[in-house]
Structure formats: C-alpha cells, structure tokens
Design a protein around this motif. Structure first.
Motif: not given
Length: 144
Positions: A46-57, A127-133, A30-40
């Motif tokens: 992912f390292g240097q790769d920054m995906i910003r905003g719920p739709h892009a996430i 979520i403002n920022r999530m980083t998996p390590h 449920t991609w939109l459900g996961a993305a809805a947990l992020f702030l706009p």
C-alpha cells in the motif's frame, strides 16, 4: 490453437483465477485463504507500506476490513503478460466497503487497478507482489 498458445491461454486463465480467488476471499473474510495465495515472502504493498508474508498479510486484511459490515470487490478482465514462470498482471477493480448497511452515507467505493506479479510454483500460481492503485474514491476514507 497451437500447443504453445494453448499453454499460454491456460496460464493466463489460471493467473486470472488467482485474482478472483483473492477478491472473493476478501469479501468472504477468509483472511488466511487470501493470504495463502501469496508466496511465503510475498508482499502486499500500500504505497510505501509493505506487508510481507502470509501471516502479516492476513493480519493486515483482518484489521483493515473487519471494520466494515461487508465488502464487495469487482475485478475487470486482467491483462496478463507471461515471462516463463512469472506473470505480470494489471486489472481494473472497484471495491465497495459498507460500514452500516442502513446508512448509504457510510459506504466507501474505490476504483482503480491491481498490479501484481505472480510466480508459478508446484502448487500453482502464487502472488509475489500485489499493489492496489486507487484512482478515485466516493464516500469516507478507507480504514487503512
């Protein structure tokens, strides 16, 4: 328990629940459900790769995880540090990614931790920022 301790314990529980909902949404696709947990303007990093905003996430999650027959993410008990309406979270995680359920050699298992910053909003913690390590991997490389 004193009122301030009770309030902090409730906030920690609410923050941990956001992490649980995030990984469950990934596994249920449920991609939109996961993305809805992020702030706009929230970021999935992912390292240097920054995906910003719920739709892009949501689009990135769909692209990365749709190649798998299924996934299963486990999140350990998170360490939550509260600073007013901001929570800093660190939680161990293990993610199993299955390409072909009939062929165990195609399964990828990764272990590491999620580092996240959440902010309290009128709608609850987001979520403002999530980083998996990733600390280790068994099996083929992940798709992203």
């Amino acid at each position: 328990m004193k009122p301030k301790e009770s309030s902090a314990a409730c906030a920690e529980h609410e923050v941990a629940a956001v992490l649980a909902r995030y990984t469950q949404a990934l596994d249920h696709r449920t991609w939109l459900g996961a993305a809805a947990l992020f702030l706009p303007d929230g970021v999935l990093a992912f390292g240097q790769d920054m995906i910003r905003g719920p739709h892009a996430i949501a689009a990135r999650m769909r692209a990365d995880l749709s190649v798998y027959h299924g996934t299963h993410h486990h999140v350990g008990l998170p360490r939550v540090e509260l600073d007013g309406d901001v929570a800093h979270v660190s939680a161990s995680c293990i993610g199993t990614h299955v390409r072909d359920p009939q062929d165990g050699a195609t399964h990828t298992v990764v272990g590491g931790r999620y580092e996240a910053e959440l902010r309290r909003t009128p709608e609850g913690w987001r979520i403002n920022r999530m980083t998996p390590h990733y600390a280790w991997r068994s099996g083929p490389p992940l798709s992203h």
